[in-house]
Scaffold this motif. Structure first.
Motif, PDB file in Angstrom:
ATOM      1  N   UNK A  98     -41.724-110.395  -6.008  1.00  0.00           N
ATOM      2  CA  UNK A  98     -41.416-111.747  -5.414  1.00  0.00           C
ATOM      3  C   UNK A  98     -39.988-111.488  -5.275  1.00  0.00           C
ATOM      4  N   UNK A  99     -39.516-111.489  -3.971  1.00  0.00           N
ATOM      5  CA  UNK A  99     -38.155-111.561  -3.420  1.00  0.00           C
ATOM      6  C   UNK A  99     -37.608-112.915  -3.817  1.00  0.00           C
ATOM      7  N   UNK A 100     -36.189-112.933  -4.364  1.00  0.00           N
ATOM      8  CA  UNK A 100     -35.323-113.966  -4.583  1.00  0.00           C
ATOM      9  C   UNK A 100     -34.058-113.596  -4.407  1.00  0.00           C
ATOM     10  N   UNK A 101     -33.055-114.695  -4.523  1.00  0.00           N
ATOM     11  CA  UNK A 101     -31.674-114.409  -4.290  1.00  0.00           C
ATOM     12  C   UNK A 101     -31.106-113.579  -5.360  1.00  0.00           C
ATOM     13  N   UNK A 102     -31.573-113.290  -6.374  1.00  0.00           N
ATOM     14  CA  UNK A 102     -31.247-112.758  -7.564  1.00  0.00           C
ATOM     15  C   UNK A 102     -31.314-111.221  -7.618  1.00  0.00           C
ATOM     16  N   UNK A 103     -32.612-111.085  -6.616  1.00  0.00           N
ATOM     17  CA  UNK A 103     -33.107-109.582  -6.829  1.00  0.00           C
ATOM     18  C   UNK A 103     -34.745-109.487  -6.715  1.00  0.00           C
ATOM     19  N   UNK A 104     -35.235-108.559  -6.791  1.00  0.00           N
ATOM     20  CA  UNK A 104     -36.809-108.670  -6.791  1.00  0.00           C
ATOM     21  C   UNK A 104     -37.404-108.741  -7.994  1.00  0.00           C
ATOM     22  N   UNK A 105     -38.234-109.685  -7.996  1.00  0.00           N
ATOM     23  CA  UNK A 105     -38.754-110.260  -9.540  1.00  0.00           C
ATOM     24  C   UNK A 105     -40.133-109.932  -9.613  1.00  0.00           C
ATOM     25  N   UNK A 106     -40.619-109.589 -10.559  1.00  0.00           N
ATOM     26  CA  UNK A 106     -42.183-109.166 -10.643  1.00  0.00           C
ATOM     27  C   UNK A 106     -42.543-109.341 -11.981  1.00  0.00           C
ATOM     28  N   UNK A 107     -43.842-109.647 -12.398  1.00  0.00           N
ATOM     29  CA  UNK A 107     -44.200-109.765 -13.725  1.00  0.00           C
ATOM     30  C   UNK A 107     -45.225-108.524 -13.956  1.00  0.00           C
ATOM     31  N   UNK A 108     -45.229-107.747 -15.124  1.00  0.00           N
ATOM     32  CA  UNK A 108     -46.286-106.947 -15.553  1.00  0.00           C
ATOM     33  C   UNK A 108     -46.747-107.314 -16.939  1.00  0.00           C
ATOM     34  N   UNK A 109     -47.903-106.959 -17.206  1.00  0.00           N
ATOM     35  CA  UNK A 109     -48.618-107.312 -18.528  1.00  0.00           C
ATOM     36  C   UNK A 109     -47.927-106.696 -19.723  1.00  0.00           C
ATOM     37  N   UNK A 110     -47.676-107.315 -20.719  1.00  0.00           N
ATOM     38  CA  UNK A 110     -47.304-106.684 -22.055  1.00  0.00           C
ATOM     39  C   UNK A 110     -47.976-105.639 -22.378  1.00  0.00           C
ATOM     40  N   UNK A 111     -47.323-104.435 -23.028  1.00  0.00           N
ATOM     41  CA  UNK A 111     -48.014-103.313 -23.443  1.00  0.00           C
ATOM     42  C   UNK A 111     -47.666-103.093 -24.785  1.00  0.00           C
ATOM     43  N   UNK A 112     -48.711-103.015 -25.683  1.00  0.00           N
ATOM     44  CA  UNK A 112     -48.356-102.683 -27.072  1.00  0.00           C
ATOM     45  C   UNK A 112     -49.052-101.244 -27.545  1.00  0.00           C
ATOM     46  N   UNK A 113     -48.036-100.470 -28.284  1.00  0.00           N
ATOM     47  CA  UNK A 113     -46.909-100.929 -29.023  1.00  0.00           C
ATOM     48  C   UNK A 113     -45.525-100.713 -28.135  1.00  0.00           C
ATOM     49  N   UNK A 114     -45.741-100.230 -26.650  1.00  0.00           N
ATOM     50  CA  UNK A 114     -44.569 -99.803 -25.875  1.00  0.00           C
ATOM     51  C   UNK A 114     -43.492-100.850 -25.873  1.00  0.00           C
ATOM     52  N   UNK A 115     -43.898-102.037 -25.800  1.00  0.00           N
ATOM     53  CA  UNK A 115     -42.937-103.353 -25.444  1.00  0.00           C
ATOM     54  C   UNK A 115     -42.657-103.977 -26.865  1.00  0.00           C
ATOM     55  N   UNK A 116     -43.216-103.348 -27.952  1.00  0.00           N
ATOM     56  CA  UNK A 116     -42.941-104.436 -29.132  1.00  0.00           C
ATOM     57  C   UNK A 116     -41.515-104.530 -29.553  1.00  0.00           C
ATOM     58  N   UNK A 117     -40.732-103.160 -29.626  1.00  0.00           N
ATOM     59  CA  UNK A 117     -39.440-103.186 -30.035  1.00  0.00           C
ATOM     60  C   UNK A 117     -38.504-104.102 -29.163  1.00  0.00           C
ATOM     61  N   UNK A 118     -38.877-104.140 -28.006  1.00  0.00           N
ATOM     62  CA  UNK A 118     -37.912-104.897 -26.814  1.00  0.00           C
ATOM     63  C   UNK A 118     -38.225-106.320 -27.380  1.00  0.00           C
ATOM     64  N   UNK A 119     -39.388-107.063 -27.528  1.00  0.00           N
ATOM     65  CA  UNK A 119     -39.703-108.158 -27.464  1.00  0.00           C
ATOM     66  C   UNK A 119     -39.374-108.636 -29.057  1.00  0.00           C
ATOM     67  N   UNK A 120     -39.372-107.823 -29.897  1.00  0.00           N
ATOM     68  CA  UNK A 120     -39.064-108.244 -31.265  1.00  0.00           C
ATOM     69  C   UNK A 120     -37.456-108.373 -31.358  1.00  0.00           C
ATOM     70  N   UNK A 121     -36.788-107.777 -30.634  1.00  0.00           N
ATOM     71  CA  UNK A 121     -35.265-107.878 -30.330  1.00  0.00           C
ATOM     72  C   UNK A 121     -35.065-109.094 -29.941  1.00  0.00           C
ATOM     73  N   UNK A 122     -35.606-109.591 -28.889  1.00  0.00           N
ATOM     74  CA  UNK A 122     -35.373-110.719 -28.129  1.00  0.00           C
ATOM     75  C   UNK A 122     -35.791-111.791 -29.021  1.00  0.00           C
ATOM     76  N   UNK A 123     -36.918-111.666 -29.998  1.00  0.00           N
ATOM     77  CA  UNK A 123     -37.289-113.004 -30.813  1.00  0.00           C
ATOM     78  C   UNK A 123     -36.379-112.967 -31.945  1.00  0.00           C
ATOM     79  N   UNK A 124     -35.522-112.025 -32.249  1.00  0.00           N
ATOM     80  CA  UNK A 124     -34.589-112.062 -33.371  1.00  0.00           C
ATOM     81  C   UNK A 124     -33.326-112.518 -32.936  1.00  0.00           C
ATOM     82  N   UNK A 125     -33.121-112.722 -31.568  1.00  0.00           N
ATOM     83  CA  UNK A 125     -31.781-113.456 -31.064  1.00  0.00           C
ATOM     84  C   UNK A 125     -31.645-114.967 -31.682  1.00  0.00           C
ATOM     85  N   UNK A 126     -30.696-115.031 -32.408  1.00  0.00           N
ATOM     86  CA  UNK A 126     -30.663-116.536 -32.821  1.00  0.00           C
ATOM     87  C   UNK A 126     -31.159-117.659 -31.994  1.00  0.00           C
TER      88      UNK A 126
END
Length: 233
Positions: free
Chosen positions: A57-85
Motif C-alpha cells: 500500500x503506497x503511502x506518504x510515509x513509504x510502502x506499507x504492507x501486512x504479513x501474517x505473524x509467524x511463530x516462533x520467528x516473530x515472538x521475540x520482536x512482539x514480546x519486546x513491544x508488549x513489554x514497552x511501558x
C-alpha cells in the motif's frame, strides 16, 4: 497507536488502568480464538479475506504492507513491544514470551475470524495489527453490527514510530485497501478508550467518525466507524 479487545481475558495483570498509549485501538481481549456459533467467511491464506495477501500500500510515509505473524520467528520482536511501558499500559501483555504467545495462538489456532499481522514500512516491521470480523466478535453485542463489519486493532512498536502521524497515515491506507478487498464489508470499526484522545484523533484524521460511546468490559469506548459510502451529516 494501539488497540485492545472489548472483553478482557481473565488474565492477572489486566488492571484496566488508563495509562498513556502509543497508537492503539483496543482495551478488551483479542477476538481471535473465540469459537463463534455464527457462521461466516474464514480468512483463508491467499484469499481476499486474508489481509496478509493484499500486497503493498503506497503511502506518504513509504510502502506499507501486512504479513501474517509467524511463530516462533516473530515472538521475540512482539514480546519486546508488549513489554514497552507505553504499550503494556493498554495491551496488558507485558511479561515473558509465553504471555504474548498465548495471545497470538488464540488467533492463529482459532476460528480464523481474527488475523494477527505485522505491519512493514519499506520492509521494516514497525507495527502490529489485528484485522477481525467485528460482526462475529462479542463486540457485536454492544452496537448494531452489520454483516461483515471489520474491526482493526493496532500498535506502533518502536517508540520512534510514535508521535509522527504514522498511525493516521497507516489507518487510512489500510481502511481504503480493506474496503476495496472486502466488497461485502460496508464499514470498518474500532473502539479506542474514550480517554485516549490521541487515538480517537488519529482515527478521525484517517476518515473515521465517532458513532457512539460504548460501555465495554474494562472501559468506556469510542466506537469509530469508517463508512464505505459517506455518512449523512
Amino acid at each position: 497507536m494501539q488497540g485492545q479487545p472489548a472483553h478482557p481475558d481473565p488474565r492477572t495483570g489486566r488492571t484496566g488502568r488508563p495509562g498513556r498509549h502509543p497508537v492503539r485501538v483496543r482495551r478488551h481481549p483479542q477476538p481471535g480464538g473465540r469459537r463463534m456459533s455464527t457462521t461466516g467467511t474464514t480468512a483463508r491464506p491467499g484469499t481476499a479475506e486474508d489481509p496478509a495477501g493484499w500486497g503493498p500500500m503506497p503511502t506518504a510515509a513509504g510502502e506499507f504492507r501486512l504479513r501474517g505473524v509467524r511463530l516462533p520467528a516473530d515472538l521475540a520482536l512482539l514480546t519486546g513491544w508488549m513489554n514497552d511501558p507505553e504499550v503494556a499500559a493498554f495491551w496488558e501483555l507485558a511479561g515473558p514470551p509465553a504471555v504474548t504467545e498465548r495471545h497470538l495462538r488464540g488467533q492463529l489456532d482459532g476460528d480464523g475470524h481474527s488475523r494477527p499481522c505485522l505491519g512493514l514500512l519499506d520492509g521494516t516491521p514497525m507495527s502490529y495489527w489485528e484485522v477481525y470480523r467485528a460482526d462475529l466478535d462479542p463486540l457485536a453485542a454492544h452496537y448494531p453490527a452489520l454483516p461483515h463489519d471489520t474491526g482493526l486493532h493496532l500498535l506502533l512498536g518502536p517508540a520512534g514510530s510514535r508521535g509522527r502521524g504514522l498511525g493516521t497515515t497507516l489507518l487510512a491506507a489500510l481502511a481504503d485497501r480493506l474496503l476495496r478487498e472486502r466488497p461485502r464489508c460496508a464499514r470498518v470499526v474500532a473502539e479506542p478508550d474514550v480517554r485516549n484522545r490521541r487515538s480517537v484523533h488519529a482515527f478521525r484524521r484517517a476518515g473515521f467518525r465517532l458513532a457512539a460511546e460504548l460501555d465495554l468490559p474494562g472501559k468506556r469506548a469510542a466506537l469509530m466507524v469508517r463508512d464505505r459510502t459517506p455518512h449523512p451529516a
